[in-house]
Write a protein that holds these residues in place. Structure first.
Motif, short mmCIF file in Angstrom:
data_model
loop_
_atom_site.label_atom_id
_atom_site.label_comp_id
_atom_site.label_asym_id
_atom_site.label_seq_id
_atom_site.Cartn_x
_atom_site.Cartn_y
_atom_site.Cartn_z
N CYS A 30 0.84 -1.20 0.00
CA CYS A 30 0.00 0.00 0.00
C CYS A 30 0.88 1.25 0.00
N ASN A 32 0.07 4.14 0.98
CA ASN A 32 -0.29 4.99 2.12
C ASN A 32 0.30 4.48 3.43
N CYS A 33 0.14 3.18 3.72
CA CYS A 33 0.57 2.67 5.03
C CYS A 33 1.65 1.60 4.92
N CYS A 43 -7.28 -0.77 0.61
CA CYS A 43 -6.35 -1.37 1.58
C CYS A 43 -7.09 -1.77 2.86
N GLU A 45 -5.86 -2.24 5.75
CA GLU A 45 -5.21 -1.66 6.93
C GLU A 45 -5.65 -0.21 7.15
N CYS A 46 -5.66 0.61 6.08
CA CYS A 46 -5.94 2.04 6.24
C CYS A 46 -7.19 2.48 5.48
ZN LIG Z 1 -2.93 1.04 3.50
#
Ligand SMILES: [Zn+2]
Length: 60
Positions: A30, A32-33, A43, A45-46
């Motif tokens: 990802c 972003n994270c 994603c 996770e985020c």
């Molecule tokens: Zn993410």
């Protein structure tokens, strides 16, 4: 229609099916994270997709 001349043993069928596996998922990182995510999916996770938040992520 073709007919089998003799019956396969259970072991023969099971040996063949033992090689039948699911392919590993194509995981991407990802942006972003930096967690692993599957392609074309937000994603887990985020909750980000295409650089913006598209869903709420429950914290556990
Ligand atoms: Zn993410």
């Amino acid at each position: 229609m073709a007919l089998p001349k003799s019956r396969h043993s259970k072991a023969r069928s099971r040996k063949r099916r033992a090689n039948w596996k699911l392919p590993a998922p194509n995981l991407q990182i990802c942006p972003n994270c930096e967690g692993y995510k599957t392609r074309h999916v937000a994603c887990p996770e985020c909750g980000y997709y295409m650089g913006r938040a598209v869903m709420e992520v429950k914290e556990s």
